[in-house]
Design an enzyme around this catalytic site. Structure first.
Site, PDB file in Angstrom:
ATOM      1  CG  ASP A 142      -9.242   4.931   2.036  1.00 15.76           C
ATOM      2  OD1 ASP A 142      -8.649   5.438   2.967  1.00 15.76           O
ATOM      3  OD2 ASP A 142      -8.427   4.246   1.112  1.00 15.76           O
ATOM      4  CE  LYS A 193      -1.879   6.809  -3.330  1.00 15.57           C
ATOM      5  NZ  LYS A 193      -2.361   5.884  -2.424  1.00 15.57           N
ATOM      6  CG  ASP A 209      -1.671   1.215   1.242  1.00 18.75           C
ATOM      7  OD1 ASP A 209      -1.740   2.081   0.418  1.00 18.75           O
ATOM      8  OD2 ASP A 209      -2.212   1.328   2.658  1.00 18.75           O
ATOM      9  CD  GLU A 245      -5.140   3.510  -2.406  1.00 17.44           C
ATOM     10  OE1 GLU A 245      -6.208   4.191  -1.831  1.00 17.44           O
ATOM     11  OE2 GLU A 245      -4.278   4.093  -2.657  1.00 17.44           O
TER      12      GLU A 245
HETATM   13  P1  ADP Z   1      -3.059   7.164   3.851  1.00 16.00           P
HETATM   14  O1  ADP Z   1      -4.052   6.456   3.508  1.00 16.00           O
HETATM   15  O2  ADP Z   1      -3.341   8.923   3.406  1.00 16.00           O
HETATM   16  O3  ADP Z   1      -1.475   6.888   3.580  1.00 16.00           O
HETATM   17  P2  ADP Z   1      -3.437   6.116   6.572  1.00 16.00           P
HETATM   18  O4  ADP Z   1      -4.599   5.315   6.149  1.00 16.00           O
HETATM   19  O5  ADP Z   1      -2.375   5.684   7.337  1.00 16.00           O
HETATM   20  O6  ADP Z   1      -3.274   7.238   5.564  1.00 16.00           O
HETATM   21  O7  ADP Z   1      -4.227   7.523   7.721  1.00 16.00           O
HETATM   22  C1  ADP Z   1      -3.409   8.369   8.460  1.00 16.00           C
HETATM   23  C2  ADP Z   1      -4.242   9.174   9.152  1.00 16.00           C
HETATM   24  O8  ADP Z   1      -5.023   8.506  10.088  1.00 16.00           O
HETATM   25  C3  ADP Z   1      -3.553  10.415   9.954  1.00 16.00           C
HETATM   26  O9  ADP Z   1      -4.241  11.502   9.733  1.00 16.00           O
HETATM   27  C4  ADP Z   1      -3.881   9.619  11.491  1.00 16.00           C
HETATM   28  O10 ADP Z   1      -3.645  10.990  12.413  1.00 16.00           O
HETATM   29  C5  ADP Z   1      -5.103   9.204  11.242  1.00 16.00           C
HETATM   30  N1  ADP Z   1      -4.933   8.242  12.414  1.00 16.00           N
HETATM   31  C6  ADP Z   1      -4.451   7.068  12.791  1.00 16.00           C
HETATM   32  N2  ADP Z   1      -4.500   6.597  14.006  1.00 16.00           N
HETATM   33  C7  ADP Z   1      -5.788   7.258  14.397  1.00 16.00           C
HETATM   34  C8  ADP Z   1      -6.536   7.232  15.625  1.00 16.00           C
HETATM   35  N3  ADP Z   1      -6.364   6.317  16.563  1.00 16.00           N
HETATM   36  N4  ADP Z   1      -7.535   8.035  15.506  1.00 16.00           N
HETATM   37  C9  ADP Z   1      -7.760   8.991  14.798  1.00 16.00           C
HETATM   38  N5  ADP Z   1      -6.762   9.237  13.630  1.00 16.00           N
HETATM   39  C10 ADP Z   1      -6.110   8.198  13.530  1.00 16.00           C
HETATM   40 MG    MG Z   2      -4.602   4.688   2.335  1.00 10.66          MG
END
Ligand code: ADP
Ligand code: MG
Length: 640
Positions: free
Chosen positions: A235, A111, A47, A211
């Site tokens: 998502d 990205k 991913d 995704e």
């Molecule tokens: P991406 O798909 O954009 O790469 P992710 O799916 O890894 O991102 O999500 C990242 C986001 O999730 C960040 O904004 C992070 O702060 C948020 N996040 C991670 N854990 C938590 C949580 N426990 N509660 C709220 N938000 C969270």
């Molecule tokens: Mg993602």
């Protein structure tokens, strides 16, 4: 050289294979478990996220997908690349720490830049703390660090290299093959760029998977035969949001529709909380970057904490800051409402209502926020699939797909969808759609065209993407010339143009003149892509302008037809002057002038009326000339 003429075709030649009907399109079968893919190599799922990236595999013993965890105990690798003074890269958590200290050398959100030109991102360019090169062209943008230039492909390759290295370290074997995921709305250029990054990182990218499709696979949705389900995948990541409606039948995945906002995510929540904290602190210099960053990190900490607790309390520079869940919820409610609006639009595109959705899959770290879950649950009126880690679920699904490709799983079919219609420019600048928007891929479509002028030796094939009737309102993807058509009267050559979109969403266009066999093919790798908003905007525009477009199209068609009629009449007059009286010539010329005037006035109805009059006037002469020609032939001149 003239643009394509479709007019003649409509009258004389039926399309050989028009875009397939919805019904049989879903049956395009891809056997993805072919012999050549049978391999013992480890194929990993990756991913490649905007905020975080990770790598996963399916365990041989348990057959369950797992995200690979390094010694740091973390599965997520922040998608951030830092370059030191000597251009040595550092990726992940270590790079994230450099954000404050060396913002101009620390690249995040690469990205967002994939497959884009500077023009595509210029309005957001100021929001990047690093230097994006503005060469004011349509070519791919570059990021400058020190004296070096990096394309987003280079930057993503750094992240992939790090993931590969981690994976190899954990698995103690070399990794050369991968499945990489991309958002469903990624276009050809963005998919190609992702594939190229993989190649650069030393990975053979066996498949680019959407995704949402991966997320469903992670939950094993649709894996069993004769199962039919319609799924919503919601998502919400760090900086982007999208929702996709998938339909799964007998292991075949189709994306019905997708909507979203490429500038909406957990970062926005952090910003709101930071502003909330700011009001509790004595005012500070707005340019104090260190302070702002600290505030942002505290805000994220608070947000995450509130996902499991009711109340957050901490300190910044000895000053107390607090926020409770209720306050947090009211801050982010508008953001959540915006995501629900996208859900509404996605359902509308798929012509479905929430009660027709069988399962709702939650993806992205930000779906850990209880208010988000609550609102999504009540919007769709069902329990959510949220048992797996939402920030790992896409990689887990990519691993499942990798396992299928490795031949370890039963045959499975994956079908995706084109976000915008694809077509060609025809006479008068009209868009002739070959593959309509939301068609499942892989798919192919073809249509025959002909020349407009006698002896026309070439044809310009211009490929466009978009929903408007005039190509000038759509986006040009590629153009090439089919040359060397042997001299033939207008309308005689048969040029078949075929569009083929492969399973990765890459478009191949070929043109072949059937009488002579000359042929040309190009792979459409557009130099830059569209943002999600632009796609949405193009769709919105096509709706708002639908009425104008129909009127314009009618006028263009009438004008084209009238122009051709004028040309034919003129040739006719010249050729057969001696068979016509002066009066006949004069009246024909007068009527031709009326047609010309009507074209000039851009009045469709008048053009059609004047064409009819001209036709009535000239028909008797034409018939007379034809009769004479026939009699000539009958005299046996040419019959032996
Ligand atoms: P991406 O798909 O954009 O790469 P992710 O799916 O890894 O991102 O999500 C990242 C986001 O999730 C960040 O904004 C992070 O702060 C948020 N996040 C991670 N854990 C938590 C949580 N426990 N509660 C709220 N938000 C969270
Ligand atoms: Mg993602």
């Amino acid at each position: 050289m003239k643009a394509l003429s479709k007019k003649n075709l409509v009258k004389h030649i039926q399309p050989t294979f028009a875009p397939k009907s919805k019904k049989n399109m879903g049956k395009v079968a891809i056997n993805i478990a072919t012999g050549s893919l049978q391999t013992k190599d480890t194929i990993v799922g990756i991913d490649l996220g905007t905020t975080n990236s990770l790598i996963a595999i399916v365990r041989e013993d348990t057959k369950a997908p797992i995200a690979l965890r390094e010694i740091d105990g973390l599965t997520l690798v922040p998608s951030i690349v830092y370059f030191d003074e000597f251009n040595n890269p550092l990726v992940g958590t270590a790079a994230r720490e450099k954000l404050i200290e060396a913002p101009e050398r620390t690249i995040y959100s690469a990205k967002r830049l994939m497959g884009k030109s500077y023009k595509d991102v210029s309005e957001h360019a100021a929001s990047f703390a690093y230097k994006i090169i503005d060469d004011n062209t349509d070519s791919l943008l570059k990021v400058q660090v020190n004296d070096k230039f990096y394309t987003p492909i280079d930057l993503s390759a750094e992240i992939l290299r790090e993931l590969k290295k981690r994976g190899e370290h954990i698995l103690k074997t070399s990794i050369t093959k991968a499945v990489i995921t991309v958002p469903a709305y990624f276009n050809d250029a963005q998919r190609q760029a992702t594939r190229d990054s993989g190649k650069l990182a030393g990975l053979d990218v066996l498949r680019i998977v959407n995704e949402p499709t991966a997320a469903s696979l992670a939950y094993g949705l649709g894996v069993s035969a004769d199962e039919e389900k319609t799924i919503a995948v919601y998502d919400l990541g760090g900086g982007t949001f999208d929702v996709s409606i998938l339909h799964i039948i007998n292991g075949i995945f189709e994306v019905y529709s997708t909507h979203g906002d490429t500038y909406l995510g957990g970062d926005d929540m952090d910003r709101l909380v930071a502003d909330f904290f700011k009001k509790q602190l004595p005012s500070k210099d707005e340019h104090d970057k260190k302070h702002l960053q600290e505030l942002r990190l505290k805000a994220e900490e608070a947000k995450k904490y509130l996902s499991n607790n009711e109340f957050f309390e901490s300190e910044i520079d000895g000053q107390k800051i607090l926020i409770n869940k209720e306050q947090f919820n009211s801050l982010i409610l508008p953001l959540v409402e915006r995501t629900l609006n996208s859900c509404r639009l996605a359902l509308k595109d798929a012509t479905l209502t929430p009660d027709k959705i069988d399962a709702v899959v939650m993806v992205g770290g930000s779906t850990r926020v209880p208010l988000v879950k609550e609102k999504v649950k009540s919007f769709f009126g069902k329990e959510l699939f949220d048992q797996l880690n939402p920030d790992e679920v896409v990689a887990l699904g990519a691993a499942v797909q990798a396992d299928i490709l490795a031949g370890n799983n039963t045959e499975m079919l994956l079908l995706d969808v084109t976000p915008l219609s694809l077509g060609l420019e025809t006479m008068g600048g009209l868009m002739d759609v070959l593959i309509p928007r939301n068609s499942k891929i892989p798919t192919k479509a073809g249509r025959q065209y002909t020349t407009q002028k006698d002896g026309q030796g070439g044809m310009r094939i211009s490929v466009f993407q978009g929903e408007r009737d005039l190509v000038q309102d759509n986006r040009k993807l590629a153009e090439f010339n089919l040359t060397g058509i042997p001299a033939m009267p207008a309308g005689l050559p048969k040029v078949e143009v075929s569009f083929l979109i492969d399973a990765d969403g890459i478009l191949k266009v070929s043109a072949k003149e059937l009488r002579s066999g000359i042929q040309q093919t190009i792979e459409v790798k557009p130099q830059y892509g569209l943002t999600d908003e632009q796609v949405e905007q193009m769709l919105m525009d096509s709706l708002t302008h639908a009425k104008d477009d129909i009127a314009t199209r009618a006028l263009v068609e009438a004008t084209t037809e009238a122009t051709q009629m004028l040309e034919t009449t003129e040739t006719f007059l010249e050729k057969h002057k001696d068979m016509l009286t002066e009066e006949e010539v004069n009246i024909t010329m007068a009527k031709m002038k009326d047609v010309t005037q009507a074209i000039f006035n851009k009045n469709k109805n008048l053009i059609q009326k004047e064409m009819e009059t001209l036709n009535e006037v000239s028909r008797p002469f034409a018939e007379r000339v034809m009769d004479a020609a026939l009699k000539d032939a009958m005299k046996g001149k040419k019959i032996v």
